[in-house]
Design an enzyme around this catalytic site. Sequence first.
Site, mmCIF file in Angstrom:
data_model
loop_
_atom_site.group_PDB
_atom_site.id
_atom_site.type_symbol
_atom_site.label_atom_id
_atom_site.label_comp_id
_atom_site.label_asym_id
_atom_site.label_seq_id
_atom_site.Cartn_x
_atom_site.Cartn_y
_atom_site.Cartn_z
ATOM 1 N N LYS A 85 0.817 -1.213 0.000
ATOM 2 C CA LYS A 85 0.000 0.000 0.000
ATOM 3 C C LYS A 85 0.853 1.266 0.000
ATOM 4 C CE LYS A 85 -0.758 0.296 5.033
ATOM 5 N NZ LYS A 85 -0.133 1.610 5.243
ATOM 6 N N ASP A 86 2.140 1.160 0.344
ATOM 7 C CA ASP A 86 3.017 2.325 0.361
ATOM 8 C C ASP A 86 3.732 2.555 -0.964
ATOM 9 O OD1 ASP A 86 2.436 2.834 3.042
ATOM 10 O OD2 ASP A 86 4.038 1.530 3.750
ATOM 11 N N ARG A 133 -7.362 8.915 3.769
ATOM 12 C CA ARG A 133 -8.510 8.041 3.544
ATOM 13 C C ARG A 133 -9.223 7.733 4.861
ATOM 14 N NH1 ARG A 133 -8.948 2.781 5.352
ATOM 15 N NH2 ARG A 133 -6.730 2.536 5.002
ATOM 16 N N ARG A 134 -8.457 7.365 5.881
ATOM 17 C CA ARG A 134 -9.071 7.078 7.174
ATOM 18 C C ARG A 134 -9.687 8.327 7.798
ATOM 19 N NH1 ARG A 134 -3.881 3.522 9.019
ATOM 20 N NH2 ARG A 134 -4.549 1.492 8.205
ATOM 21 N N ARG A 151 1.827 10.434 13.427
ATOM 22 C CA ARG A 151 2.820 9.547 12.833
ATOM 23 C C ARG A 151 3.382 8.691 13.954
ATOM 24 N NH1 ARG A 151 5.951 11.071 8.528
ATOM 25 N NH2 ARG A 151 6.750 8.949 8.701
ATOM 26 N N ARG A 157 1.788 4.487 18.980
ATOM 27 C CA ARG A 157 0.374 4.843 18.784
ATOM 28 C C ARG A 157 -0.493 4.184 19.852
ATOM 29 N NH1 ARG A 157 -0.753 5.585 12.350
ATOM 30 N NH2 ARG A 157 1.337 6.220 11.755
ATOM 31 N N CYS A 246 -0.649 7.572 -3.559
ATOM 32 C CA CYS A 246 -1.038 6.513 -2.640
ATOM 33 C C CYS A 246 -1.509 7.050 -1.299
ATOM 34 C CB CYS A 246 0.109 5.505 -2.441
ATOM 35 S SG CYS A 246 1.696 6.217 -1.993
#
Length: 336
Positions: A85-86, A133-134, A151, A157, A246
């Site tokens: 995805k990256d 997107r999120r 980040r 996180r 992306c």
Amino acid sequence: MSTSTRQRPIRLGTRRSALAQAQSGHVAAALEKISGRPVELVPIVSEGDTNRASLSEIGGLGIFATRLREALLAGQCDILVHSLKDLPTAIPDGLVIAATPVREDARDVVITRDGTPLHRLPAGAKIGTGSPRRIAQVRIRARRAEVVDIRGNVDSRLARVESGELDAVILAAAGLSRLGSETALQREELGLAEWPTAPGQGSLAVETTADAASDLRAALAELDDENTRLAITVERAVLEGLDAGCQAPMAAHAVVTGDAVRVRSVVYDPAGERRIGLDVTESLNRGYIRSHGSSNEADAADGATLTLAARELGISVARRLLEQGAADLVPREQPL
């Protein structure tokens, strides 16, 4: 294969993050079994590891891949393992994605202290994510919440939720699985029908040079899962057809079952006020293509034909999204 070649380690270039090391370790172990050669990890620092700015500010396009690809082309390593995805949709000259192993869980996961579902979080609840997107999806599903652009690695996180600094974070299920992260925090899996994820999420890409030794290419080919490759080809073709980076606020998830592929794709207004989506099922005619080949050369040609059919489907979906107005919602992809 000579004895010296058989014993020479395969050098696997990887980012230094715990998740990248874990992903690369899984591929290294599988490749050692297939090739009979040791695989050594070659840590490489990417811009994404040193630039702490928001992904939405720096664009995200290739930020984790560019330095690794430079090392591969310079001969500092033999292969790379990426989170698919990256990766930008354009593959640099001289490089090829030689394998896409079986895909992990493609869903997103909401992590909270008490298990409160995302849509029930109270007004002002702080939800951490750095993905456009999120962010758009949160603004649709939890309109009263506050989105905090963050980040950092998975552990940092999670720690921000444990400490109470954040009420929730949204992470990829595959990353949690590959890291084997254990926490007392609660998790909510988000269904792909209502919450589709980024093209290629949950998938890895093993990249090498176009002129890599034939024995290495053959070993990598054994890591490849055809259904995963076809699904991610569709998804990335949607992204390519939209001409978006992306980090665009869009989602695409495809599932291949027999000859059929179903792809759900949504383009979001970053503010969460509007979205344009499609749910399409089409045949790749895999049975027909397979019935017309019997040699190794024919099998290779069949694979290329199927991949082309998958790409054409994704481009078609992107075209239909654009016709419905998606061009007004996604930023255009900028060259490196």
